[in-house]
Design a protein around this motif. Sequence first.
Motif, PDB file in Angstrom:
ATOM      1  N   ARG A 116      44.034  43.876  35.262  1.00 16.69           N
ATOM      2  CA  ARG A 116      43.061  43.694  34.176  1.00 16.69           C
ATOM      3  C   ARG A 116      41.649  43.792  34.738  1.00 16.69           C
ATOM      4  N   ASN A 162      37.715  43.185  33.406  1.00 19.64           N
ATOM      5  CA  ASN A 162      36.780  42.743  32.371  1.00 19.64           C
ATOM      6  C   ASN A 162      35.376  43.042  32.874  1.00 19.64           C
ATOM      7  N   ALA A 163      34.597  43.691  32.067  1.00 15.70           N
ATOM      8  CA  ALA A 163      33.231  43.990  32.508  1.00 15.70           C
ATOM      9  C   ALA A 163      32.267  43.819  31.357  1.00 15.70           C
ATOM     10  N   SER A 164      31.149  43.211  31.641  1.00 14.44           N
ATOM     11  CA  SER A 164      30.083  43.144  30.649  1.00 14.44           C
ATOM     12  C   SER A 164      28.762  43.198  31.393  1.00 14.44           C
ATOM     13  N   CYS A 165      27.696  43.388  30.658  1.00 15.39           N
ATOM     14  CA  CYS A 165      26.400  43.548  31.312  1.00 15.39           C
ATOM     15  C   CYS A 165      25.276  43.238  30.348  1.00 15.39           C
ATOM     16  N   ASP A 190      25.361  43.543  35.971  1.00  9.89           N
ATOM     17  CA  ASP A 190      26.794  43.698  35.722  1.00  9.89           C
ATOM     18  C   ASP A 190      27.562  42.450  36.112  1.00  9.89           C
ATOM     19  N   SER A 191      28.574  42.149  35.324  1.00  9.30           N
ATOM     20  CA  SER A 191      29.488  41.073  35.659  1.00  9.30           C
ATOM     21  C   SER A 191      30.903  41.608  35.467  1.00  9.30           C
ATOM     22  N   ILE A 192      31.661  41.637  36.544  1.00  6.35           N
ATOM     23  CA  ILE A 192      32.964  42.314  36.527  1.00  6.35           C
ATOM     24  C   ILE A 192      34.037  41.377  37.080  1.00  6.35           C
ATOM     25  N   SER A 193      35.127  41.254  36.348  1.00  8.57           N
ATOM     26  CA  SER A 193      36.263  40.452  36.822  1.00  8.57           C
ATOM     27  C   SER A 193      37.471  41.348  36.993  1.00  8.57           C
ATOM     28  N   ILE A 244      41.598  41.180  37.793  1.00  6.75           N
ATOM     29  CA  ILE A 244      42.793  40.352  37.964  1.00  6.75           C
ATOM     30  C   ILE A 244      43.859  41.238  38.607  1.00  6.75           C
ATOM     31  N   ALA A 258      39.043  38.649  41.447  1.00  5.60           N
ATOM     32  CA  ALA A 258      37.761  39.008  42.067  1.00  5.60           C
ATOM     33  C   ALA A 258      36.649  38.886  41.029  1.00  5.60           C
ATOM     34  N   ASN A 259      35.584  38.191  41.409  1.00  4.14           N
ATOM     35  CA  ASN A 259      34.417  38.011  40.550  1.00  4.14           C
ATOM     36  C   ASN A 259      33.256  38.783  41.171  1.00  4.14           C
ATOM     37  N   GLU A 287      34.017  49.709  29.249  1.00  5.10           N
ATOM     38  CA  GLU A 287      33.949  48.316  28.782  1.00  5.10           C
ATOM     39  C   GLU A 287      32.526  47.943  28.379  1.00  5.10           C
ATOM     40  N   ASN A 300      33.028  37.051  28.223  1.00  2.00           N
ATOM     41  CA  ASN A 300      34.217  37.752  28.725  1.00  2.00           C
ATOM     42  C   ASN A 300      34.982  36.783  29.611  1.00  2.00           C
ATOM     43  N   ILE A 344      26.892  36.646  28.751  1.00  2.00           N
ATOM     44  CA  ILE A 344      25.679  37.454  28.614  1.00  2.00           C
ATOM     45  C   ILE A 344      24.795  36.751  27.581  1.00  2.00           C
ATOM     46  N   ASN A 371      27.891  34.314  35.938  1.00  2.00           N
ATOM     47  CA  ASN A 371      29.210  34.642  36.485  1.00  2.00           C
ATOM     48  C   ASN A 371      29.868  33.350  36.936  1.00  2.00           C
TER      49      ASN A 371
END
Lengths: 413, 413
Positions: A194, A196-199, A210-213, A215, A222-223, A317, B196, B215, B223
Amino acid sequence: MSSVNIAIIGTGNMARTMAQTIRKVRHAKLYAVVSRDPERARAFAREFHARRFYGSVGEMVQDRKVQLVYIATPHTEHYQAAKICLLNGKNCLIEKPFTVNAEQAQELLSIAAGNHLLAAEAIWTRYMPFVQTMKQMLDSKLIGEPVQLSASLTYNIRQVPRLTDPALAGGALLDLGVYPLNFASMLFGDDVIRVNASCSYTENHLDEQDSISLIYRDGKVANLSASMVGVSDNRGEIIGTKGYMVIENINNYRSMSVYDARGKKIRFVKAPRQFNGYEYELQQVIEALESGQTECAAMPSSEILCMMHMLDFIRGEMGITYPFEKKERPAIPTQAQEERTEPEKEQEDEQSRAVADATEEAFLTHEAQKALENGAGDTAPGEDDPMNGQVISSPDEEIRVDPKEPADGDENP
Amino acid sequence: MSSVNIAIIGTGNMARTMAQTIRKVRHAKLYAVVSRDPERARAFAREFHARRFYGSVGEMVQDRKVQLVYIATPHTEHYQAAKICLLNGKNCLIEKPFTVNAEQAQELLSIAAGNHLLAAEAIWTRYMPFVQTMKQMLDSKLIGEPVQLSASLTYNIRQVPRLTDPALAGGALLDLGVYPLNFASMLFGDDVIRVNASCSYTENHLDEQDSISLIYRDGKVANLSASMVGVSDNRGEIIGTKGYMVIENINNYRSMSVYDARGKKIRFVKAPRQFNGYEYELQQVIEALESGQTECAAMPSSEILCMMHMLDFIRGEMGITYPFEKKERPAIPTQAQEERTEPEKEQEDEQSRAVADATEEAFLTHEAQKALENGAGDTAPGEDDPMNGQVISSPDEEIRVDPKEPADGDENP
């Protein structure tokens, strides 16, 4: 063993850095430089003792003495330049990101594979020996079973025009986000189930922070984060069941500190002294060429493509599409288009202009076009006159401020 | 000013810690203790010099001398216990998380407001004076404009049975994730436009490791992460345009280090000496009661509810529903249910059993039920016999290992 003749495309910061690095690497020789600004190419060639300079990629690839091309142009130009090089039998080391999307990367890698050529990505953090040190520490289980990872890359570089220009594939992801993503990929692998990304967004809808997870199938997490508006220590951390490791500067490793479950520091490993850190990627590319390989183990083609797919997915995303990627508008407006508001229309018109600008291919001269069509050219430029490159009048080259070398400090150790 | 008579519900780690804390706080007095195990209640009362002990919440609330109830049971029991207390005129300080979902929180806060009672959440990190120190540092703009924040809470506590039990609302979020979320809320506010969240799962589909991105409308990004399988330094970082701040231990602030854009440390602020850190929440609750307020400025009702809605939303993103929240299955199986595989059916049957266990309400005695129905009871237990609480035979109380006090270290500064 004779030296590998290298041509550099571009004369910006990264090109200069690589020219200095070439001097330090065994069997590497700066042979030529390419810039659409002939004066700049001439000066660069003189400064770094390159034998040739060219005003276009198309001319350079006709020089049969060039064995490896280092592409240091802005990343929107990687694909065009690399394609010409690969179609004309030149091995390539392409600055990161390899291309701006997976489609371009797939095409380049296919051409390279078909022609038994090397197409490597100059993501320097992959090639540094400290990667093995980190992996060995994880394998030692000193921190128990690794379960979580965090990594961040953050520079306040919003003043760099390229980063906020959609036509140049700006945004934090392709310039900064690639480092935390590669860090995670190196240490936790790629079996991600999985993403997940948002910004947050810049004014023209590029990703600013950017903030990306991620799984992973085995339960790891990973964060990752990146920002082009803040400053930070660019730290990486790997969390285990019995302790944790902190990596100082994931963009140019300085040290690794290992802590036990009580937070007591139990190991400290400094990164080895290096010239500027770029010698490792160049060394490994030269070694691959010398041993007839077309990939570098540190960043093989499959990994390059995997990372480009990841970047594409993350952009999906975030809802970010570069203007040159947009499908052409149908001639007859659809209902949806009719319903566009005036501000929307204006924005789309602006984007259309940006597409036109981006696809101008100022770098692609008549010769280049020919080379692209015919494969390797039959006529190599005369060898005795180092100033023989046909001079092309063209707009100034973009000045590329690479995040590896931000204006404010971040010197190599 | 006379002291506030406090009753503690529960006799676990947090109850003991609060009993010790009460001794140190002006105008706070431990008056009673409630446990379904009468021997444990008796021993607790004796050890901490409480005048009364009770075998149920229902009995305790009939004691008109109790002015404030501290609820330190597992969080699935907060709602029931607090509801009885509030309906019977008792102010409440409820351990975090306030309840297991926003619906429960809304009901408790409505009852409290309707009866002009205080219902505070014992999320200690909100009440500590260091919060103001951090806010002042941000206001000073020493790190420029704050743009990004990261915070993590990580303890290897998967061996604690409650945390992996869906019927007890286990998982990392409600026990650990609340701290990074509160940290972000305190420093970046609540104007969040996108959340997210993803996680890795325990065997019975609870969140084992959380990764949460927020966000904000103004472009800030947070984060956040939590894990119940790893160990880490529980660091918080606030990234600004000109520098960054690192907070040591977001669960019990130790220090704040401020760095400039070049990574040079320019400030270091140690957290003040404290008794155990719980004195701040208790002090502020006592002060609120003394001044006739029904909210604490550090964590007002609106904020409690906002946080519970956030937790609900995050669980929605993660696809986690606690069994007692599930809608009752229709009597006639739907097609979707017919299509369940055997393993799925087994899992659902197990969950049904867990629901039954969770709703057993072992804590809710006949007296409690009566109190719940009638409001404040008319008959207070005799005051002269401290052992007068009716003894209820019931299963052993869950031993609660609170992440604030993990088995391995994390002593207060």
